[in-house]
Design a protein around this motif. Sequence first.
Motif, short mmCIF file in Angstrom:
data_model
loop_
_atom_site.label_atom_id
_atom_site.label_comp_id
_atom_site.label_asym_id
_atom_site.label_seq_id
_atom_site.Cartn_x
_atom_site.Cartn_y
_atom_site.Cartn_z
N HIS A 67 0.86 -1.21 -0.07
CA HIS A 67 -0.01 0.21 -0.02
C HIS A 67 0.84 1.22 0.09
CE1 HIS A 67 -3.31 -2.37 2.23
NE2 HIS A 67 -3.38 -2.37 0.83
N HIS A 81 -2.79 -9.17 5.29
CA HIS A 81 -3.94 -8.93 5.42
C HIS A 81 -4.69 -10.55 6.16
CE1 HIS A 81 -3.04 -6.41 1.96
NE2 HIS A 81 -4.50 -5.91 2.05
N GLU A 109 -8.93 -2.98 6.25
CA GLU A 109 -9.15 -2.82 4.71
C GLU A 109 -10.68 -3.22 4.69
OE1 GLU A 109 -8.08 -3.43 0.10
OE2 GLU A 109 -6.65 -3.70 1.84
N THR A 164 -8.92 1.51 2.82
CA THR A 164 -7.82 0.94 3.56
C THR A 164 -7.24 2.41 4.31
OG1 THR A 164 -7.07 -0.77 2.28
CG2 THR A 164 -5.71 -0.04 3.81
N HIS A 166 -4.51 3.06 7.35
CA HIS A 166 -3.21 2.57 8.20
C HIS A 166 -3.32 3.55 9.52
CE1 HIS A 166 -0.96 -0.45 6.15
NE2 HIS A 166 -1.50 -0.13 5.04
#
Length: 257
Positions: A67, A81, A109, A164, A166
Amino acid sequence: MPYQRTVLPLALVGTLAACTGTGTVAPSVSPQGSAESTKTNMLEAGAAALQSNAPLGGMDIYLVGFHPMKNDPNHQMEAHHFCRQMNEDVAQCALFDGNTANANLTGVEYIISERLFEQLPRRERQYWHPHNGEILSGQLVAPNLPDVAEHELMKSKMNSYGKTWHTWQSEEGTQPGDRLPYGPPMLAWSFNRDGEARPGLVETRDREMNTSTAERRRARQDLVPTARPQEGVDALKGKFPRLTQDIPGVVDKRATR
């Protein structure tokens, strides 16, 4: 990103020798803080014996990809994931910076099908990244799955989208990042052209996990005709310091209008 569950004959899965690579990936950093006390260990043991972890029990799909952050594309992370398929159109994943017991939880996500994405309000779509580039480039892998099963997994997620966030930037490319989850959550995006990933990022993952992005890419060429133009492919176009090249089949929807 996870998959719509693909059922293969058990005997076939058990006898297939060719599998996507696997390996142990430790987190880049250890959190600041003192070692756990005996009291804390006892509390954990009691909780494990008496409490339920039901919401985590279904997170049985494991994928590894990358990502870039949408507002800071050169801040890039390897993302492990662990996902649960909620129904045929929605999945949810917990993200970690490794696959060992001490891996750091770095974000979440959500995955939706193309059908649901098309129903989103226009203002909401800016948060959802396209997945075709991750799949057709070979960068997204499903460790331990037989090649046939992994191929079906990727096929089922063509044209889907992910949202997503973070919350812990524990990696900076291939280098350690923050030792605590500093700052606001960062919206992550997807790589949609060759050359967008920082040098060494994909290669390090391939080496640690005994897999080959190039082989995965070649094996997925039959998926190119199934790719439809997606929104967000060009969202980070021109924002990387390296030369980039288009990935066959990965097209921004605006380019077709």
